[in-house]
Design an enzyme around this catalytic site. Structure first.
Site, mmCIF file in Angstrom:
data_model
loop_
_atom_site.group_PDB
_atom_site.id
_atom_site.type_symbol
_atom_site.label_atom_id
_atom_site.label_comp_id
_atom_site.label_asym_id
_atom_site.label_seq_id
_atom_site.Cartn_x
_atom_site.Cartn_y
_atom_site.Cartn_z
ATOM 1 N N GLU A 26 16.154 7.539 56.354
ATOM 2 C CA GLU A 26 15.300 6.852 57.364
ATOM 3 C C GLU A 26 15.030 5.729 58.040
ATOM 4 O OE1 GLU A 26 11.408 8.532 57.470
ATOM 5 O OE2 GLU A 26 10.856 7.448 55.483
ATOM 6 N N ASN A 64 11.525 3.824 59.376
ATOM 7 C CA ASN A 64 10.586 3.800 59.845
ATOM 8 C C ASN A 64 9.849 2.833 60.547
ATOM 9 O OD1 ASN A 64 9.347 5.869 57.951
ATOM 10 N ND2 ASN A 64 9.959 4.698 55.848
ATOM 11 N N LYS A 116 13.508 12.070 62.050
ATOM 12 C CA LYS A 116 14.556 12.066 61.171
ATOM 13 C C LYS A 116 15.975 12.909 62.176
ATOM 14 C CE LYS A 116 11.241 12.390 56.593
ATOM 15 N NZ LYS A 116 11.291 10.859 56.763
ATOM 16 N N GLU A 155 15.774 2.432 55.142
ATOM 17 C CA GLU A 155 15.629 3.259 54.300
ATOM 18 C C GLU A 155 16.873 3.769 53.653
ATOM 19 O OE1 GLU A 155 11.157 4.439 53.197
ATOM 20 O OE2 GLU A 155 12.166 6.434 53.181
ATOM 21 N N PHE A 174 -0.500 14.900 37.804
ATOM 22 C CA PHE A 174 -0.919 13.709 39.062
ATOM 23 C C PHE A 174 -1.563 15.219 40.602
ATOM 24 C CE2 PHE A 174 3.570 12.699 36.702
ATOM 25 C CZ PHE A 174 2.644 11.119 36.733
HETATM 26 P P1 ADP Z 1 9.042 10.481 53.734
HETATM 27 O O1 ADP Z 1 9.520 10.780 55.650
HETATM 28 O O2 ADP Z 1 8.301 11.084 53.249
HETATM 29 O O3 ADP Z 1 9.616 9.026 53.185
HETATM 30 P P2 ADP Z 1 11.962 10.466 53.397
HETATM 31 O O4 ADP Z 1 13.412 11.274 53.937
HETATM 32 O O5 ADP Z 1 11.839 8.957 53.615
HETATM 33 O O6 ADP Z 1 10.854 11.068 53.409
HETATM 34 O O7 ADP Z 1 12.021 11.081 51.632
HETATM 35 C C1 ADP Z 1 11.445 10.667 50.828
HETATM 36 C C2 ADP Z 1 12.022 10.329 49.209
HETATM 37 O O8 ADP Z 1 12.913 10.958 48.675
HETATM 38 C C3 ADP Z 1 13.138 9.243 49.657
HETATM 39 O O9 ADP Z 1 12.297 8.348 49.123
HETATM 40 C C4 ADP Z 1 13.654 9.658 47.804
HETATM 41 O O10 ADP Z 1 13.785 9.534 46.778
HETATM 42 C C5 ADP Z 1 13.711 11.369 48.088
HETATM 43 N N1 ADP Z 1 15.029 11.596 48.547
HETATM 44 C C6 ADP Z 1 14.704 11.444 50.277
HETATM 45 N N2 ADP Z 1 16.064 12.338 51.211
HETATM 46 C C7 ADP Z 1 16.989 12.896 49.704
HETATM 47 C C8 ADP Z 1 18.172 13.203 49.706
HETATM 48 N N3 ADP Z 1 18.856 13.098 50.369
HETATM 49 N N4 ADP Z 1 18.633 13.120 48.227
HETATM 50 C C9 ADP Z 1 17.813 12.814 47.021
HETATM 51 N N5 ADP Z 1 16.584 12.313 47.394
HETATM 52 C C10 ADP Z 1 16.669 11.876 48.352
HETATM 53 P P1 ADP Z 2 7.972 6.664 53.538
HETATM 54 O O1 ADP Z 2 7.384 7.328 54.562
HETATM 55 O O2 ADP Z 2 9.468 5.923 53.472
HETATM 56 O O3 ADP Z 2 6.769 7.199 52.509
HETATM 57 P P2 ADP Z 2 4.947 4.543 53.326
HETATM 58 O O4 ADP Z 2 5.075 5.252 51.390
HETATM 59 O O5 ADP Z 2 5.380 2.921 53.457
HETATM 60 O O6 ADP Z 2 6.713 5.355 53.042
HETATM 61 O O7 ADP Z 2 4.651 5.543 54.067
HETATM 62 C C1 ADP Z 2 3.753 6.832 53.913
HETATM 63 C C2 ADP Z 2 3.161 7.198 55.709
HETATM 64 O O8 ADP Z 2 3.122 8.545 54.799
HETATM 65 C C3 ADP Z 2 2.439 5.723 55.864
HETATM 66 O O9 ADP Z 2 2.207 5.925 57.330
HETATM 67 C C4 ADP Z 2 1.456 6.705 55.294
HETATM 68 O O10 ADP Z 2 -0.083 5.926 55.865
HETATM 69 C C5 ADP Z 2 1.469 8.118 55.546
HETATM 70 N N1 ADP Z 2 0.545 8.840 54.574
HETATM 71 C C6 ADP Z 2 1.116 8.691 53.189
HETATM 72 N N2 ADP Z 2 0.228 10.104 52.992
HETATM 73 C C7 ADP Z 2 -0.789 10.232 53.324
HETATM 74 C C8 ADP Z 2 -1.362 11.042 53.324
HETATM 75 N N3 ADP Z 2 -2.630 11.970 52.661
HETATM 76 N N4 ADP Z 2 -2.445 11.678 54.351
HETATM 77 C C9 ADP Z 2 -1.843 10.698 56.244
HETATM 78 N N5 ADP Z 2 -1.006 10.141 55.922
HETATM 79 C C10 ADP Z 2 -0.410 9.511 54.693
HETATM 80 MG MG MG Z 3 10.308 7.500 53.310
#
Ligand code: ADP
Ligand code: ADP
Ligand code: MG
Length: 666
Positions: free
Chosen positions: A288, A290, A116, A275, A348
C-alpha cells in the site's frame, strides 16, 4: 513561506510539527478535544482552538470544525499529521475550497493511493509488483470463502480503508474466513466508517520494508531510502529501523525506483511511503502507499539528516526540492521503539490510565550514540481510551546497527513509566536477543520469539551482579537512615557480612563502603564487584550507577520485604539478609497461588460486545466465550479448556475492568 499553520492532530505528532514550525519561524495553531485541553501540544502551541468532545468522530475527524478554526485564526495551511484526516481526500479538497493549503499530497493522489483496493489496481497498471489476490470488493461471507479458495490459503482479509494494523485478519481455513470476514467488516466500519473488504494472499514470514518518497509541485520526486518495520504485533509496527539489514544496494535502488515511479505517476507532491512485503531472498511486493507523514519517519530523518516535516511544509508552500537523488545518502543506523501503553505480559493487550510517573531519557549525544524521544505527554497526563495507545517513540542513532541497538538498550533503561502498563521491558528484551541483533527478522518475529507474550527473563551474570550490588547499596543506605532516626531495629551498621537473595538464589557477600558506591566481595566466587557513581535516593524509582565501570540504570520498587529490581527484561525480588535470617528464610513455606483455572477473566478494560456463554452449558476448549471491545478492537475471548459454565457475570453492553471475572466454570 507561511507565517502561521494549523495542526489538525494531537499528541506526539502535534508536538513534532510544532518543533519544526518553530524552528522555521512559523506560528502554530493547535486544535484540541476536551480530553486534550491540558495536553503538551496545547501548552506549546502559539494559539489553540477547542473543537469538541473527546471522541475523534466529534472533534479531530470533523473537517468543518477544523477548517473553521483555521479561518478564525487566519492560518494559511493545515498539517494533518498522521491518522485522523491525514489521508482524507475530501478534507484536502475542502481545505483548497476554503483557500487553505493542505500540507500533504494533492487530493487525486490521495484518492489513487489512499485506498488499498484502488492503489493496488493503480500500482499494477504502473508495473509495480503487487501481492497476488482479489483486487476488488468482497460482497459477503460466501464470496469471501470462494475467493479465498481461489487464492489458496493462507489469505489475508483486509479493509480497503484500513490503517494502523486495524481491519486485518489472517485466515488459514474456511472457519477463519467466516469468523474473520464479519469481524474485519465490523472493525472497519467502527474504525474507518468504511466496510469495503478485499482478500489477498498471505505471504508467510515476510519482512516489511518501505520506501520514503518526497515530491514537490514541480514534478521532482526523490526517495529517502528504506525503513524496515518487521517487528510487529497484531500487524502493527513496534520496532523500526533504517536502513534495512535485508537490502543490498541493488535491491535498494530497484525498490526506490519502483516507489518513485509510482509516486510520479500520481504527481506526488509531498512526503509519502510506499510499503512492500519482502521475502528473505529480497523479492518484494507492493502492499500500500501511505499518503502522509509516517509514524516511524524519525529513523529516516536520523540517517539522512533531512527534516521531513520541514520538507512537507516547504513543498506545500510551492518551493522546489532543494536537493536531488544524488545529494542523498544513508549515514549510520537508526532504531525506533514505540513505547505503547499495553501489557506485554498479557499478550500486548492495550492498557490505559494516568502517567503517575513519566521520566524519559535525556535527548541528544549520549556518547557513541544519539537519543531522540518523540512524545506528546508529561507526567500526570492520561493515556485515554479515546486515542492511540502510543506513549512515545524512542529513537537512537549510531554509526553501526549494533551500536544503535546497544544505545537503544541503554536509553530504554533510562525510561521510567508508572501508571498504565507499558512495553519498556519487552522492547529491551528484543534489543538483547541474538536473533534481532543478527538482523535476520520477519513479521513473525514476535509470535515466534514470544508465543505466549512476554515473560521476564532470568538475570544474566551481569544483571545478577548489579542487582546484588544495588540491593546491598540501598539496604545499607536505608539502614543508616533508620539508625539516624533512632530505630533500634535497624541493626548494627558495622555488620559487613550479609546474604543477598535474588529470587531464590542466595549469595553471601562482604560489603565495604566507598564514596558514592560499594565494594561487594563474593567470598564463594573469589571475586569482588565495584559499584560506583551511584545516583539514587530513598523513594526514587531509577537507580543509576556503574558496575565495574559499565553504566546501568535499574528500576526499583520497594516491596513489603526487600526490593523488586528490574534491569531491561530481567526482574527479581532482592532481599538483603543477615546469615541467620537467610537460614531461617530457607524454611519459610511458600505462598500458594489461588487457582484461577476455573475463571475466565477480562484481559483488559473494555466493553462486552457479545456474551456467548450460558450457565449450565458445556463449553469446548477454544470455543468463543465472549467478545470484548477495547481501543476499537474486537477481542475474542475463548475457553482455555473444556468445562461446564457455572455462572456468567457479564452481559453485552457491560463495561468491565481488567481481571473482572466474566465466566466461572464448575
Ligand atoms: P495497514 O494500513 O494497517 O498498515 P498494511 O496493508 O500495510 O496495513 O499491512 C500491515 C502489516 O500486515 C504489514 O506491515 C505486514 O506485516 C502485514 N501484511 C499485510 N499484508 C500482508 C500480506 N499479504 N502477507 C503478509 N503480511 C502482510
Ligand atoms: P501503517 O499504516 O503502515 O501501520 P504507521 O504505523 O505509520 O503505518 O501508521 C499507522 C496509522 O494509523 C497512523 O496514521 C496512525 O496515526 C494510525 N493509527 C494507529 N493506531 C491508531 C489508533 N488506535 N487510532 C487511530 N489511528 C491510529
Ligand atoms: Mg501499512
Amino acid at each position: 513561506m507561511f507565517s502561521k499553520i494549523l495542526i489538525a492532530n494531537r499528541g506526539e505528532v502535534a508536538v513534532r510539527i510544532i518543533k519544526t514550525a518553530r524552528r522555521m519561524g512559523i506560528a502554530t495553531v493547535v486544535v484540541y478535544s476536551e480530553a486534550d485541553a491540558d495536553s503538551l501540544a496545547v501548552e506549546m502551541a502559539d494559539q489553540t482552538v477547542a473543537i469538541g468532545p473527546a471522541p475523534a468522530a466529534e472533534s479531530y475527524l470533523v473537517a468543518e470544525k477544523i477548517i473553521a478554526a483555521a479561518e478564525a485564526t487566519h492560518a494559511q495551511a493545515i498539517h494533518p499529521g498522521f491518522g485522523f484526516l491525514s489521508e482524507n481526500a475530501g478534507f484536502a479538497r475542502a481545505c483548497a475550497a476554503a483557500g487553505i493549503v493542505f500540507i500533504g499530497p494533492n487530493p487525486d493522489a490521495i484518492d489513487a493511493m489512499g485506498d488499498k483496493i484502488a492503489s493496488k489496481r493503480f500500482a499494477t497498471a504502473a508495473g509495480v509488483s503487487v501481492v497476488p489476490g482479489h483486487v476488488g470488493e468482497i460482497a459477503d461471507g460466501a464470496q469471501a470463502a470462494k475467493v479465498s479458495h481461489e487464492i489458496g490459503y493462507p489469505v489475508m482479509i483486509k479493509a480497503s480503508a484500513g490503517g494502523g494494523g486495524k481491519g486485518i485478519r489472517v485466515a488459514w481455513n474456511d472457519r477463519d474466513v467466516e469468523e474473520g470476514f464479519a469481524a474485519v467488516r465490523a472493525e472497519a466500519k467502527a474504525a474507518f466508517g468504511d466496510d469495503r473488504i478485499f482478500i489477498e494472499k498471505f505471504i508467510e514470514s515476510p519482512r516489511h520494508v518501505e520506501i520514503q518518497v518526497l515530491g514537490d509541485a514541480h514534478g521532482h520526486v526523490v526517495h529517502l531510502f528504506e525503513r524496515e518495520c518487521s517487528i510487529q504485533r497484531r500487524n502493527q509496527k513496534v520496532i523500526e529501523e533504517a536502513p534495512s539489514p535485508l537490502l543490498d544496494a541493488e535491491t535498494r535502488a530497484a525498490m526506490g525506483a519502483q516507489a518513485v515511479a509510482l509516486a510520479k505517476a500520481v504527481n506526488y507532491n509531498s512526503a509519502g511511503t510506499v510499503e512492500f512485503v519482502a521475502g528473505q531472498d529480497q523479492s518484494f511486493y507492493f502492499l500500500e502507499m501511505n499518503t502522509r507523514l509516517q509514524v516511524e519517519h524519525p529513523v529516516t530523518e536520523l540517517v539522512t539528516g533531512i527534516d521531513l516535516v520541514e520538507q512537507m511544509i516547504r513543498v506545500a508552500a510551492g518551493e522546489p526540492l532543494g536537493f536531488t537523488q544524488d545529494d542523498l545518502a544513508i549515514k549510520g543506523w537508526a532504531i525506533e521503539s514505540r513505547v505503547y501503553a499495553e501489557d506485554p505480559l498479557r499478550r500486548f493487550l492495550p492498557s490505559i490510565g494516568r502517567l503517575v510517573r513519566y521520566e524519559a531519557p535525556v535527548e541528544g549525544d549520549a556518547g557513541g550514540y544519539i537519543v531522540r524521544n518523540d512524545a506528546g505527554v508529561r507526567e500526570g497526563d492520561e493515556i485515554s481510551m479515546f486515542y492511540d495507545p502510543m506513549i512515545a517513540k524512542l529513537s537512537t542513532w549510531a554509526e553501526t546497527r549494533l551500536e544503535a541497538i546497544d544505545g537503544m538498550g541503554r536509553a530504554l533503561e533510562d525510561f521510567h513509566i508508572e501508571g498504565p502498563s507499558q512495553n519498556l521491558a519487552f522492547l529491551a528484551a528484543v534489543m538483547d536477543q541474538d536473533r534481532y541483533r543478527s538482523g535476520v527478522i520477519s513479521t513473525n518475529y514476535i509470535p515466534d520469539e514470544f508465543p505466549e507474550g512476554f515473560h521476564w527473563v532470568a538475570p544474566t551474570h551481569f544483571q545478577a551482579d548489579l542487582m546484588t550490588a544495588a540491593g546491598a547499596y540501598m539496604h545499607r543506605l536505608l539502614a543508616a537512615r533508620a539508625r539516624r532516626q533512632g530505630n533500634g531495629l535497624a541493626g548494627p551498621l558495622t555488620r559487613t557480612e550479609w546474604v543477598v537473595a535474588i529470587d531464590k538464589a542466595k549469595r553471601p557477600v562482604v560489603l565495604a563502603d566507598i564514596e558514592d558506591g560499594l565494594v561487594v566481595t563474593l567470598p564463594d566466587e573469589d571475586r569482588a564487584l565495584t559499584l560506583t557513581d551511584v545516583d539514587w535516593r530513598p523513594g526514587r524509582s531509577l537507580f543509576r550507577g556503574q558496575l565495574d565501570g559499565r553504566a546501568f540504570t535499574a528500576t526499583i520498587e520497594q516491596a513489603d520485604e526487600g526490593f523488586i529490581i528490574r534491569h531491561r527484561a530481567a526482574r527479581a525480588r532482592v532481599l538483603v539478609l543477615t546469615p541467620l535470617s537467610a537460614a531461617m528464610h530457607e524454611r519459610l513455606p511458600e505462598k500458594v497461588k489461588a487457582d484461577t483455572s476455573k475463571l475466565v477473566v477480562s484481559p483488559m478494560p473494555g466493553l462486552v460486545v457479545t456474551m456467548e456463554a450460558v450457565a449450565g452449558q458445556t463449553v469446548r476448549e477454544g470455543e468463543v466465550v465472549c467478545i470484548i471491545e477495547a481501543m476499537k478492537m474486537q477481542n475474542i475471548i475463548r475457553a482455555e479448556r473444556e468445562g461446564v459454565v457455572k455462572a456468567v457475570n457479564a452481559t453485552a453492553g457491560d463495561s468491565v475492568a481488567a481481571d473482572d471475572v466474566l465466566v466461572e466454570f464448575a
